[in-house]
Motif scaffolding. Sequence first.
Motif, short mmCIF file in Angstrom:
data_model
loop_
_atom_site.label_atom_id
_atom_site.label_comp_id
_atom_site.label_asym_id
_atom_site.label_seq_id
_atom_site.Cartn_x
_atom_site.Cartn_y
_atom_site.Cartn_z
N GLY A 25 0.81 -1.20 0.00
CA GLY A 25 0.00 0.00 0.00
C GLY A 25 0.84 1.25 0.00
O GLY A 25 2.07 1.21 -0.05
N GLU A 26 0.16 2.39 0.07
CA GLU A 26 0.84 3.68 0.04
C GLU A 26 1.76 3.82 1.24
O GLU A 26 1.38 3.57 2.38
CB GLU A 26 -0.19 4.80 0.02
N GLY A 27 3.01 4.21 0.99
CA GLY A 27 3.98 4.37 2.06
C GLY A 27 4.72 3.10 2.40
O GLY A 27 5.68 3.12 3.17
N ASN A 28 4.30 1.97 1.84
CA ASN A 28 4.96 0.69 2.12
C ASN A 28 4.88 -0.17 0.87
O ASN A 28 4.15 -1.16 0.83
CB ASN A 28 4.30 0.01 3.32
N GLN A 29 5.64 0.23 -0.15
CA GLN A 29 5.53 -0.41 -1.46
C GLN A 29 6.85 -1.05 -1.87
O GLN A 29 7.93 -0.59 -1.49
CB GLN A 29 5.10 0.61 -2.52
N LYS A 30 6.73 -2.08 -2.65
CA LYS A 30 7.88 -2.76 -3.24
C LYS A 30 7.60 -2.95 -4.72
O LYS A 30 6.51 -3.37 -5.10
CB LYS A 30 8.07 -4.13 -2.57
N VAL A 31 8.58 -2.64 -5.56
CA VAL A 31 8.43 -2.75 -7.01
C VAL A 31 9.31 -3.87 -7.53
O VAL A 31 10.52 -3.90 -7.25
CB VAL A 31 8.78 -1.43 -7.73
N TYR A 32 8.71 -4.81 -8.28
CA TYR A 32 9.44 -5.87 -8.95
C TYR A 32 9.32 -5.69 -10.45
O TYR A 32 8.27 -5.28 -10.96
CB TYR A 32 8.89 -7.25 -8.56
N ASN A 33 10.40 -6.00 -11.17
CA ASN A 33 10.42 -5.83 -12.62
C ASN A 33 10.41 -7.17 -13.33
O ASN A 33 11.26 -7.46 -14.19
CB ASN A 33 11.65 -5.02 -13.04
N SER A 34 9.45 -8.01 -12.98
CA SER A 34 9.41 -9.36 -13.57
C SER A 34 8.00 -9.81 -13.92
O SER A 34 7.79 -10.99 -14.20
CB SER A 34 10.04 -10.37 -12.59
N ALA A 35 7.03 -8.91 -13.91
CA ALA A 35 5.64 -9.30 -14.15
C ALA A 35 5.37 -9.48 -15.64
O ALA A 35 5.90 -8.76 -16.48
CB ALA A 35 4.70 -8.25 -13.58
N ASN A 36 4.51 -10.46 -15.96
CA ASN A 36 4.03 -10.66 -17.33
C ASN A 36 2.66 -10.00 -17.47
O ASN A 36 1.74 -10.29 -16.70
CB ASN A 36 3.92 -12.15 -17.65
N LYS A 37 2.53 -9.12 -18.45
CA LYS A 37 1.28 -8.39 -18.66
C LYS A 37 0.73 -8.56 -20.07
O LYS A 37 -0.37 -8.11 -20.38
CB LYS A 37 1.48 -6.90 -18.38
N ARG A 380 12.28 7.03 -14.11
CA ARG A 380 13.57 6.74 -13.49
C ARG A 380 14.34 8.00 -13.13
O ARG A 380 15.10 8.01 -12.15
CB ARG A 380 14.40 5.86 -14.44
N ILE A 381 14.17 9.07 -13.90
CA ILE A 381 14.94 10.28 -13.62
C ILE A 381 14.12 11.32 -12.85
O ILE A 381 14.56 12.46 -12.68
CB ILE A 381 15.46 10.92 -14.93
N SER A 382 12.93 10.93 -12.39
CA SER A 382 12.12 11.83 -11.57
C SER A 382 12.10 11.30 -10.14
O SER A 382 12.59 10.21 -9.85
CB SER A 382 10.70 11.94 -12.11
N MET A 383 11.50 12.08 -9.23
CA MET A 383 11.42 11.68 -7.83
C MET A 383 10.24 10.76 -7.57
O MET A 383 10.05 10.29 -6.45
CB MET A 383 11.31 12.92 -6.94
N ASP A 384 9.43 10.48 -8.59
CA ASP A 384 8.31 9.56 -8.43
C ASP A 384 8.82 8.13 -8.33
O ASP A 384 9.93 7.80 -8.75
CB ASP A 384 7.36 9.67 -9.64
N ALA A 385 7.97 7.26 -7.75
CA ALA A 385 8.34 5.85 -7.66
C ALA A 385 8.50 5.27 -9.05
O ALA A 385 7.76 5.61 -9.98
CB ALA A 385 7.25 5.08 -6.89
N GLU A 386 9.49 4.37 -9.21
CA GLU A 386 9.75 3.75 -10.51
C GLU A 386 8.75 2.63 -10.74
O GLU A 386 9.09 1.44 -10.73
CB GLU A 386 11.18 3.24 -10.57
N SER A 387 7.50 3.02 -10.98
CA SER A 387 6.42 2.05 -11.15
C SER A 387 6.28 1.58 -12.58
O SER A 387 5.37 0.84 -12.91
CB SER A 387 5.09 2.65 -10.67
N VAL A 388 7.18 2.03 -13.45
CA VAL A 388 7.27 1.54 -14.82
C VAL A 388 8.72 1.16 -15.06
O VAL A 388 9.63 1.95 -14.80
CB VAL A 388 6.83 2.60 -15.85
N GLY A 389 8.98 -0.05 -15.55
CA GLY A 389 10.35 -0.46 -15.78
C GLY A 389 10.47 -1.92 -16.11
O GLY A 389 9.49 -2.62 -16.34
N GLY A 390 11.72 -2.38 -16.13
CA GLY A 390 12.00 -3.76 -16.45
C GLY A 390 11.97 -4.01 -17.94
O GLY A 390 11.77 -3.09 -18.74
N PRO A 391 12.16 -5.26 -18.35
CA PRO A 391 12.12 -5.58 -19.79
C PRO A 391 10.75 -5.25 -20.39
O PRO A 391 9.73 -5.35 -19.71
CB PRO A 391 12.37 -7.10 -19.81
#
Length: 429
Positions: A25-37, A380-391
């Motif tokens: 949730g907000e304030g306690n997040q973890k981002v993984y770059n391995s999801a299939n969409k 990646r170059i902003s202060m926002d969370a890197e919620s877009v990334g990976g392959p």
Amino acid sequence: MTAEIGILNRSGVALAADSAVTIGGEGNQKVYNSANKLFTLSKIHPVGIMIFGGADFMGVPWETIIKTYRESLGTNQFKSLNDYGKDFIRFLVEDKRFYHEATEKELVTKIFFNKLMDILDSEVNTKINELTITGEPVHNSDVEKIISTVLEDHIETLQQESILIEDKDFIPDFTNKHFNAIKQILESVINFELRLEVLNLFVDYCAKLIRSNYFSNSCTGLVISGYGEDEIFPSLYEYQIEGIFLGKLKYEEMTPILINSYSDDKYSTAAMKPFAQKEMVQSFMNGIEPSLQKQIEHIIKNTITSYNNLLIKNYSLDQKFSDIKEGISETLLELMSEEIDKIQKQYYSEPIMEILEILPKEELAEMAEALVNLTSFKRRISMDAESVGGPVDVCVITKGDGLVWIKRKHYFNPDLNYNFFKNYLKGME
């Protein structure tokens, strides 16, 4: 979050999706770059599917659902892509493995709790603070009256919204099933006992919220694109899906993108559609970031209003001008917005679409990947969370070749898993 895109012209469609998934949730997040969409919806027919937003449906991962549907579909095919979408929606409801009463209760309580906190924080507490300023004591009955007034306003607004779950017995059945769960949430949040009339008002509000066109943050977007058996041009269908309530699937079908040899109100010769985080694609198409454009429009509106006020103050204009100055501001702002739209179309979006119409399929794939990577780079170059990334997974779907992967990540080493690829088309002969 997610960045995905579909780019279509008469040659085919390119789909691209990043691999980032945010957990927590907000304030306690973890981002993984391995999801299939991004997946094939059929093993042998030219249809692909993308997901964004919620990673599961009623507690079941979308990847499991899509691959289960793919197995059940087998060699079956449909004349139009729209029929694939309808059959997938049917599958969600009819396969009872995807539903349990406990998951419905969990989803209802999550939606209600989030809306309850919004109402209490933004409206009820504000009105309570206004009462306390007067110095008069605020009693529980006063708070109940405020809550009732706010809820009645929300219910009245919901009455004007579209109803996605059409069932005349939905509200009474919902009340019988979820009254106690909603009561428990209210007891955990509000520190005094509410009267039955107010409890019923909350339950009525929740029932009407669930059946309306409101979608929570946990809903999922589905994108199905490709060709039906009788179609020679690609199309794209988008759905918003919330969950199953009282045996009814709450979903909404968005306006589809239909490609043809000509353009009119229904068809296009080329199209580009971003999903989830859209701002960089919109910036690319319109020459300006949407948030900046809104700020500029707000500044222009304030400037026009200030100018009108200065005229009234410094030149002693009569009341007649004062009465019509708001109309002048709106008219000028509308004219400026129309001119900006013309410039954006002439110098930005229309030239891009003209090139997009004739792009070969290889270039469609490259363009789709580049735009997803652009969104990832900006995060990646902003202060926002890197919620877009990976392959970035990229595929191209054409009528002749079907779905072809341009880039596709695997969680395993393909060289060590010969049997995986051998068994992929097992039973398709």
